[in-house]
Design a protein around this motif. Structure first.
Motif, PDB file in Angstrom:
ATOM      1  N   ARG A   1       0.829  -1.207   0.000  1.00 18.25           N
ATOM      2  CA  ARG A   1       0.000   0.000   0.000  1.00 18.25           C
ATOM      3  C   ARG A   1       0.867   1.262   0.000  1.00 18.25           C
ATOM      4  N   LYS A   2       1.970   1.241   0.766  1.00 19.50           N
ATOM      5  CA  LYS A   2       2.878   2.388   0.774  1.00 19.50           C
ATOM      6  C   LYS A   2       3.453   2.630  -0.619  1.00 19.50           C
ATOM      7  N   LYS A   3       3.824   1.554  -1.305  1.00 22.47           N
ATOM      8  CA  LYS A   3       4.369   1.681  -2.663  1.00 22.47           C
ATOM      9  C   LYS A   3       3.314   2.218  -3.629  1.00 22.47           C
ATOM     10  N   GLU A   4       2.054   1.820  -3.441  1.00 24.97           N
ATOM     11  CA  GLU A   4       0.963   2.341  -4.278  1.00 24.97           C
ATOM     12  C   GLU A   4       0.825   3.847  -4.091  1.00 24.97           C
ATOM     13  N   ILE A   5       0.872   4.300  -2.853  1.00 24.34           N
ATOM     14  CA  ILE A   5       0.753   5.727  -2.555  1.00 24.34           C
ATOM     15  C   ILE A   5       1.932   6.492  -3.149  1.00 24.34           C
ATOM     16  N   ILE A   6       3.130   5.954  -2.999  1.00 21.65           N
ATOM     17  CA  ILE A   6       4.329   6.599  -3.557  1.00 21.65           C
ATOM     18  C   ILE A   6       4.201   6.721  -5.068  1.00 21.65           C
ATOM     19  N   LYS A   7       3.750   5.666  -5.715  1.00 19.45           N
ATOM     20  CA  LYS A   7       3.581   5.680  -7.177  1.00 19.45           C
ATOM     21  C   LYS A   7       2.551   6.739  -7.585  1.00 19.45           C
ATOM     22  N   LYS A   8       1.425   6.818  -6.866  1.00 20.09           N
ATOM     23  CA  LYS A   8       0.404   7.833  -7.150  1.00 20.09           C
ATOM     24  C   LYS A   8       0.991   9.239  -7.007  1.00 20.09           C
ATOM     25  N   LEU A   9       1.761   9.448  -5.941  1.00 25.25           N
ATOM     26  CA  LEU A   9       2.362  10.763  -5.716  1.00 25.25           C
ATOM     27  C   LEU A   9       3.365  11.112  -6.815  1.00 25.25           C
ATOM     28  N   GLN A  10       4.177  10.145  -7.215  1.00 23.76           N
ATOM     29  CA  GLN A  10       5.153  10.381  -8.278  1.00 23.76           C
ATOM     30  C   GLN A  10       4.444  10.781  -9.573  1.00 23.76           C
ATOM     31  N   ASN A  11       3.364  10.095  -9.894  1.00 23.98           N
ATOM     32  CA  ASN A  11       2.604  10.435 -11.102  1.00 23.98           C
ATOM     33  C   ASN A  11       1.960  11.812 -10.971  1.00 23.98           C
ATOM     34  N   HIS A  12       1.445  12.123  -9.807  1.00 26.82           N
ATOM     35  CA  HIS A  12       0.814  13.415  -9.568  1.00 26.82           C
ATOM     36  C   HIS A  12       1.831  14.555  -9.679  1.00 26.82           C
TER      37      HIS A  12
END
Length: 70
Positions: free
Chosen positions: A33-44
């Motif tokens: 879940r942490k990696k999912e959030i990091i990926k979302k933030l990187q894309n944002h």
């Protein structure tokens, strides 16, 4: 975080107490879940980069130029 900048509910907070509560909750998320959030933030974050800013500015200038010529 600031609502206009952070589009993810789990990262938004109202005050210092709420921020601490949310951070503690996030720290207890699974690694997946942490990696999912990091990926979302990187894309944002990409939409705020120099390249994207320049493109948006250029697009706006094209629109304004077309508007002036009509």
């Amino acid at each position: 975080g600031i609502t206009e900048i952070i589009p993810f509910e789990e990262l938004k907070y109202k005050d210092k107490k709420d921020a601490i509560k949310k951070l503690n909750k996030i720290l207890n998320f699974s690694e997946k879940r942490k990696k999912e959030i990091i990926k979302k933030l990187q894309n944002h974050i990409k939409q705020f980069g120099e390249k994207q800013f320049t493109k948006k500015l250029f697009d706006i200038s094209k629109i304004n130029t077309k508007h002036l010529n009509t």
